[in-house]
Structure formats: C-alpha cells, structure tokens
Design an enzyme around this catalytic site. Structure first.
Site, PDB file in Angstrom:
ATOM      1  N   ILE A 469       0.533  -1.097  -0.283  1.00 58.30           N
ATOM      2  CA  ILE A 469       0.171   0.343   0.454  1.00 58.30           C
ATOM      3  C   ILE A 469       1.266   0.620   0.200  1.00 58.30           C
ATOM      4  CG2 ILE A 469      -1.997  -1.562   1.079  1.00 58.30           C
ATOM      5  CD1 ILE A 469      -1.374  -0.114   3.400  1.00 58.30           C
ATOM      6  N   GLY A 470       1.908   0.772  -0.335  1.00 59.49           N
ATOM      7  CA  GLY A 470       3.056   2.306  -0.952  1.00 59.49           C
ATOM      8  C   GLY A 470       3.817   2.212   0.658  1.00 59.49           C
ATOM      9  N   ILE A 607      15.162  -4.017  11.703  1.00 62.37           N
ATOM     10  CA  ILE A 607      14.341  -2.669  10.585  1.00 62.37           C
ATOM     11  C   ILE A 607      14.849  -3.513   9.572  1.00 62.37           C
ATOM     12  CG2 ILE A 607      14.891  -0.675   9.863  1.00 62.37           C
ATOM     13  CD1 ILE A 607      13.028  -0.553  12.786  1.00 62.37           C
ATOM     14  N   LEU A 608      14.047  -3.378   8.536  1.00 62.02           N
ATOM     15  CA  LEU A 608      14.215  -4.544   7.376  1.00 62.02           C
ATOM     16  C   LEU A 608      14.798  -3.395   6.800  1.00 62.02           C
ATOM     17  CD1 LEU A 608      11.301  -6.680   7.310  1.00 62.02           C
ATOM     18  CD2 LEU A 608      12.897  -7.459   7.641  1.00 62.02           C
ATOM     19  N   GLY A 680       6.129  -3.811  13.683  1.00 62.15           N
ATOM     20  CA  GLY A 680       5.302  -3.484  13.383  1.00 62.15           C
ATOM     21  C   GLY A 680       6.178  -1.728  13.267  1.00 62.15           C
ATOM     22  N   GLY A 682       4.348   0.912  11.024  1.00 58.54           N
ATOM     23  CA  GLY A 682       3.803   1.840  10.267  1.00 58.54           C
ATOM     24  C   GLY A 682       2.962   3.071  10.965  1.00 58.54           C
ATOM     25  N   GLU A 683       2.384   2.342  11.834  1.00 58.79           N
ATOM     26  CA  GLU A 683       1.005   3.055  12.963  1.00 58.79           C
ATOM     27  C   GLU A 683       1.839   3.916  14.064  1.00 58.79           C
ATOM     28  OE1 GLU A 683      -2.927   1.001  12.010  1.00 58.79           O
ATOM     29  OE2 GLU A 683      -0.929  -0.238  12.508  1.00 58.79           O
TER      30      GLU A 683
END
Length: 726
Positions: A469-470, A607-608, A680, A682-683
């Site tokens: 999703i970007g 952190i990939l 996670g 992103g949030e």
C-alpha cells in the site's frame, strides 16, 4: 553510480525494487488494467440524511447515447443483507447496496449508471431524479445527540483495581476532556475497481488492502463460493485503513457487470471519498488521572464517547494505550456510542492509538505540570515491564531508552519548565514530549518461492496475496528472500496482491512486515531443506543454491511455506514503543505557530530497510501534525452532508508545514515476537505525535489546547492556565 547490493538485503537501506515500475508508469493500479470491452459505472448519492425514496425517474438518463443501464433498488440484484441491529463492521463484512428504498445517511449510494464512457456515465447520473419522504428525526448533531448514546456489547469496557480508591489516594487529580474531530483517510489513489462477472465467476481488479477478506466479502454478499472469486490488488496507492474492508463501489461494479454482461469500472470520486469510504469518527475523551506528590500514578480513567452509523457498529479503541502504557494499579476504560445518520466510521491509521494517545499524553503532561515535575521524568517514573492489562510481561520494552535517547538528541536539557519563558522576538518557543506505543501483531502467512536456474545463476520469484500500500512490501520481501536464499536482491522477483497466490493477512494493523517476511522466510527455508533432503545433505552444511539445484538435476523448483505465532508469543505482550519530541514557535499576537523541529525515536524490532521504515515514520509524523494543524471534516448541522468535500476545504499538511525531523531507530531484535525479530512500525509513527505538539504549545504559551485541530483563532481565544506567569 549504481550501488551494488550485498547478498543479504535485510537491513540495507536499498531503493524500492518496484520503484522503476512506478516512475515509468508500468505499475498497474486498480483502474489501470487493460480490460477489453470495459464500460463505466457512476454511483449516485442520496441528498437526504434519513428517509425513503418514493419515486425515481430514469427516463432522461436512459435516452442518452451510450447509457446501458440505470440500476436502483427497483431492479438491483438481490444480495445478502445484515442480520440484527447494527452488526459490527469488520474487514470481511458483507456490503449490501441498493436493496431497499431506505436512506440512512447523506451520500449513501442510491443508484448506479452504466455507460460506454466515463463522461456519459457521469452526465447520465446527474439526470436521474429522485423524490424522497424525508424523516425529520435524522440524528446528525453529535452534541445534541449524547442522550442517545449506548454502551456497546463487545466486551471492550475494562477495569482493574478500584478507581475511587485510587483517586482518594492521590495527592493531585487531573480531570479533563479532549476532543478529536472526524477525519478522512484520503489516499492519493482513489478507491476503484474493474469487475467482471463471467458465468458466475468474478474477477475484480480492486484497490484493497486485504485480498482474502475482499473475496470473503464479495462471495458473502452475492452468496457465491469463494473459489469463484478472484481479486487482484497488485499495487495500492495508499490506504491508511480506508481500503481494509470492501466498500460498496466494488459490489456495485460486480452487480453491474452481471447485469450488462461486460466488465465495469467504478471509480469513487474525491468528493465521494468523504461519504462512501469510511472515516475516523469524532471522539470525546474524558480523562481522570491521580498521582502522588512524588509522581507515582494511583489511578487512570479513560472514557470515550463516539458515534457509529445506524446500520453498522464501529468503535475506535481510544482507551487501548491507557490500559497498558503506564504502571497504574487502578485503571478504567469505558466506551459509549451514538447511532447517527452518518456513514459508518472505520479504522484509520493507528485506530485508537492516534486519538487515544492525544488524550492520554496530554493528561500526563497536565499532571506533570501540576506536580512541578519534568514531564519526561514523570513518564519514566511510571514505566512498567509488565502489561498490566494482559497481566503478561512485554517481550521487549525500550520506552525509557527511547525517551532518554530522544531527549539527548533533541536537547531537552535546554527546555525551560516555566511556560512563556522562552522567547525570541515576537515568538514564544516551547518543547513538548510524548511517549508512544503500538501493538505489533503477527499473523499466519503463507508464501510460495519458485527457483529458476539460468546458466549459473538462480533467480527466485516469491508469490503471496499480501499487498503493498505504498509501504515497501515488495522491497522487504525481496530482501528477505535474498537473505535466506543467499542470492543478490537483483535476482529476486516479488509478486503480490493476487488471490491466486498463497494467503496472507494483507496490509493493515502494522502486521504486514512481520507476517509477509516470515512467510517468505519459511518458503525459502523449506525450499533449501527439501533440496538438501533429496540429496541426503546435512541441514547445516553450507551449499550454494546453484549447486543444490544442480545436485538435484533441476532447473526449476517450487516450495511453499507458512509462518505463524509460536506458543511463546502468546505468553507475552508484543508492542513497538517510541518517543516524540517537538519544538513549536507561536506568534504571541496572531496565534500562528510553526513546528520547527521534531525528533522521533522508535524501538520497533529489526529494521528490514531503514529507508522504507524512515518513510513510514515521516508519513506518520505528517499525519500526526495534520491532526493538530488542520485536519477535520465538518458535518452540516441541518442536512447531514459534509461541508468539507475536497482538498480545497479539507486541509492536510504540505512541505512547508513540516519540521526539520530526525528519526532514530533503536537496535532491537525481538525473537519472541517472531523468528526474524520484526515488529510493526507503520502506525507507531503517528501515535502521540499530536500530544507532543500540543504539549509544546503549552510550554510556549501556557495555554492548554484540548480540542483538535488547533487554529490560530483557537490559540488567541484560549486562556492561559491557572498558575502560569504572564
């Protein structure tokens, strides 16, 4: 000069592997697939908030050249409808549309015009005439409807200890109410689909975050087998939660295709993005916090009043952070909902945390001020390594480290504790801090890897129905495959977003990276293990992939893998943590303010790809700043429509609104969270950002801003808090 990638892509800040497709226009989004014989559908929206349709005149529209069908409740396909009153909305909920003459909110779909061209469909839609019997009892005013609020029967209310006892033991109590408005997601890519119905089989190119749940929703709505539905979401141009569930434009397109016998494209207009693709609901949050004079928390209560639609129930979990972030023995979280004639709200980036952390971290700052404590030290004093809500230890929790390191990088030691005491000309300068947390889910995920031996190189293709999703899913999955297959990233191709591929949980809830990459890891490990077993090679023996295929006399090999949480995972609370620091300058005469600097520290597992992770944090910080600066959707109080209906009046931050920003990732590999140690991110980036800014505004001006967004007018009109020296 092109950078040479190392064999193990994981951890490298490489460019997006799909970037060239996007900049050359070769990345196909939902409305861009070349589908033969395609026609266009245009949805028609209601112009009342509640009532019934009593007459429809489609004659003018049907006479127009190119118009194939005008669909209303009178001739629509019969679909499965909701059972019971206000069922809870979920990512796989059915989405019935055009099933009766009832109107439940302003903007609800009441028709669809299908025509040969987009322009013909749009014009014809404007010619369809509806007459209504309007219901004057429409509930559209939040403030006037509070008496209609009910307690949801979903088990979300929570308590531990005894709030009355905790408050009675406190030397200081803060009791305040914080308000956040309706917000809309507004990804750059409009919601869209191209759907075809061919002999009972459905193919939908759709902008969806979760492919599997889209299939469940389509099959459930039309009551057809799941195996007869295929959904393709190869590239998604942003979602922020608005594309988690299947909205009704997809059902309209599928229905229209069945009725006209041709593929139908339906694109939601920017204006319809306000009324037809969910939103973040308005929240009124009452906080009660008790503490001893030494800063020890004794009680914390978080009461949220929100709204839902009259047809489905959604409750934003604003009290989630208040249940687990701090060491407080007496804790209570409650919710009430007002059924309103407005569309159903649903998850928007960090649902609950983004809004709830504004209330919690503002209240914590207010308490620190009353206790005359450094707000940083107040938070650290009440740290906990146990999730008291779940009564489980955190798998890892580096919140104190985030706060300490962030304070050092930000220069917190230079903060003046007395509001209004840091001045430069006409500017009042303030520093603000907030703590952040976000649940880090990890869900069962499947993947397929296809190995091809080409001369003396192995090229791998990884397939899964997960979406990008970007956020960089293509890139981190490619890096994972490169790591576990020990081949260069350039020799890995990733294919996503097709329901013909192995099932994943999709993108949302900050579970994507951990789930996808561990699924890809499992497939790669299975491929190597099988190839070794076939030739009786010891599992720990190092053999290049090229040699493995040659030893097996293979030029092509496929393997699948599945990853899911371990038994140990269930024994811990798995969270990412962070800290936000903001420097804000406020003009003392005009109320205009500028966010000058931001420092964000994140403890989010392995952190990939620092480059894509940085982009996620920057995006979150921008949305968090948007909550404070401008974002709000206004409901017209007489008719129930949204006054804000385009980017001309729904304002979001632009480059000049944003600060000089530093993002710091703490080294962390949480192997309890999952085998790769991923969490996670992103949030996490949006959580509590708003509070760090408003806390900085208080430090600058002595004014507490408890209702978002904060306009210059609000700042000018606000009174300085009692105890602040002017």
């Amino acid at each position: 000069m092109t950078k040479t990638l190392n064999t193990s892509g994981v951890g490298e800040a490489i460019n997006r592997v799909e970037g060239h497709l996007k900049v050359t226009g070769k990345a196909k989004y939902a409305s861009e697939f070349p589908v033969e014989n395609k026609v266009y559908g245009q949805g028609i929206n209601s112009t009342i908030a509640k009532g019934e349709i009593i007459s429809i005149d489609t004659s003018e529209a049907e006479k127009l050249e190119g118009v194939l069908k005008v669909i209303t409740y009178r001739n629509a396909e019969k679909l499965k409808t909701f059972e019971g009153e206000r069922p809870q909305i979920a990512t796989d909920s059915i989405a019935p549309v055009l099933q009766s003459n009832k109107v439940h909110y302003y903007g609800e779909y009441i028709g669809l015009v299908v025509a040969e061209t987009f322009e013909q469909a749009q014009y014809a839609a404007s010619l369809v005439k509806f007459e209504y019997k309007e219901d004057a009892a429409a509930v559209i005013n939040f403030e006037k409807s509070k008496s209609k609020a009910y307690t949801p029967d979903n088990g979300s209310n929570y308590s531990r200890g005894n709030m009355d006892k905790g408050l009675s033991e406190a030397d200081m109590v803060v009791e305040q109410t914080y308000n956040t408005p309706i917000e809309h997601h507004h990804p750059m890519e409009l919601h869209a689909t191209i759907a075809s119905w061919d002999n009972g089989k459905v193919l939908a190119y759709a902008s969806q975050q979760i492919v599997e749940d889209a299939i469940i929703a389509i099959s459930g709505t039309f009551q057809i087998p799941k195996k007869d539905v295929r959904v393709v979401s190869a590239f998604v141009g942003g979602g922020f939660g608005s594309k988690l569930n299947l909205d009704r434009h997809v059902i309209l397109a599928v229905m229209a295709s069945k009725m006209v016998g041709r593929p139908v494209q339906v694109t939601v207009t920017r204006t319809q993005m306000f009324t037809n693709t969910n939103m973040r609901q308005q929240n009124e949050q009452k906080m009660r916090v008790g503490a001893k004079n030494d800063g020890t928390l004794t009680a914390l209560s978080h009461e949220t009043l929100s709204h839902t639609s009259t047809t489905q129930e959604y409750q934003e979990p604003c009290g989630m952070v208040s249940k687990m972030l701090y060491n407080v023995p007496n804790n209570e979280v409650t919710y009430k909902l007002i059924p309103m004639n407005i569309q159903t709200p649903f998850a928007m980036r960090a649902p609950g945390e983004a809004t709830g952390s504004f209330a919690l971290e503002s209240a914590m700052d207010e308490m620190a001020w009353k206790l005359k404590m450094d707000p940083l030290e107040f938070r650290i004093k009440n740290d906990t390594q146990i999730d008291l809500h779940e009564n489980r230890p955190f798998s890892s929790r580096l919140l104190v480290e985030c706060l300490r390191i962030g304070a050092d990088k930000f220069g917190w030691k230079d903060r003046k504790s007395e509001p209004r005491s840091n001045k430069k000309g006409n500017w009042l300068i303030g520093y603000g801090v907030s703590a952040a947390s976000r649940n880090s889910p990890y869900q069962k995920s499947n993947a397929r890897v296809i190995l091809n031996l080409e001369e003396d190189e192995v090229h791998a293709t990884v397939q899964m129905d997960g979406t990008d999703i970007g956020t960089g899913s293509y890139t981190i999955v490619a890096q994972t495959a490169a790591e576990y297959l020990k081949i260069p990233v350039e020799q890995v191709t990733v294919e996503l977003g097709d329901s013909d591929f192995p099932v994943t949980p999709g993108s949302g809830g900050s579970w994507g990276a951990a789930s996808y990459c561990n699924g890809a890891r499992a497939a790669c490990e299975n491929a190597i293990k099988t190839l070794k077993n076939n030739r009786n090679i010891e599992e720990d023996e190092e053999v290049a992939l090229v040699e493995l295929l040659k030893k097996n006399q293979l030029t092509k090999f496929e393997a699948e893998g599945m990853a899911e949480p371990s038994a140990e995972f269930e024994k811990y609370s798995i969270f990412s943590f962070g800290a936000n620091f903001s420097e804000v300058w406020v003009d003392k005469d005009t109320g205009i303010y500028r966010i000058k600097r931001m420092v964000n520290v994140a403890s989010a597992g392995k952190i990939l790809n620092p480059k894509t992770a940085y982009g996620q944090i920057i995006g979150g910080l921008t949305m968090g700043a948007g909550m404070v600066i401008a974002e709000q959707t206004h409901v017209e109080p007489n008719f129930g429509n949204f006054i804000t209906r385009s980017f001309a009046d729904y304002h979001v931050p632009v480059n000049l609104d944003m600060a000089n920003t530093e993002v710091i990732f703490l080294p962390e590999e949480d192997k309890i969270a999952n085998k790769m140690g991923i969490k996670g991110i992103g949030e996490l980036g949006i959580t509590s950002v708003a509070a760090s800014i408003t806390n900085a505004i208080f430090n600058a001006t002595g004014k507490r801003m408890r209702s978002l967004p904060i306009t210059p007018e609000k700042l000018i009109e606000a009174k300085v808090e009692e105890g602040v020296v002017i």
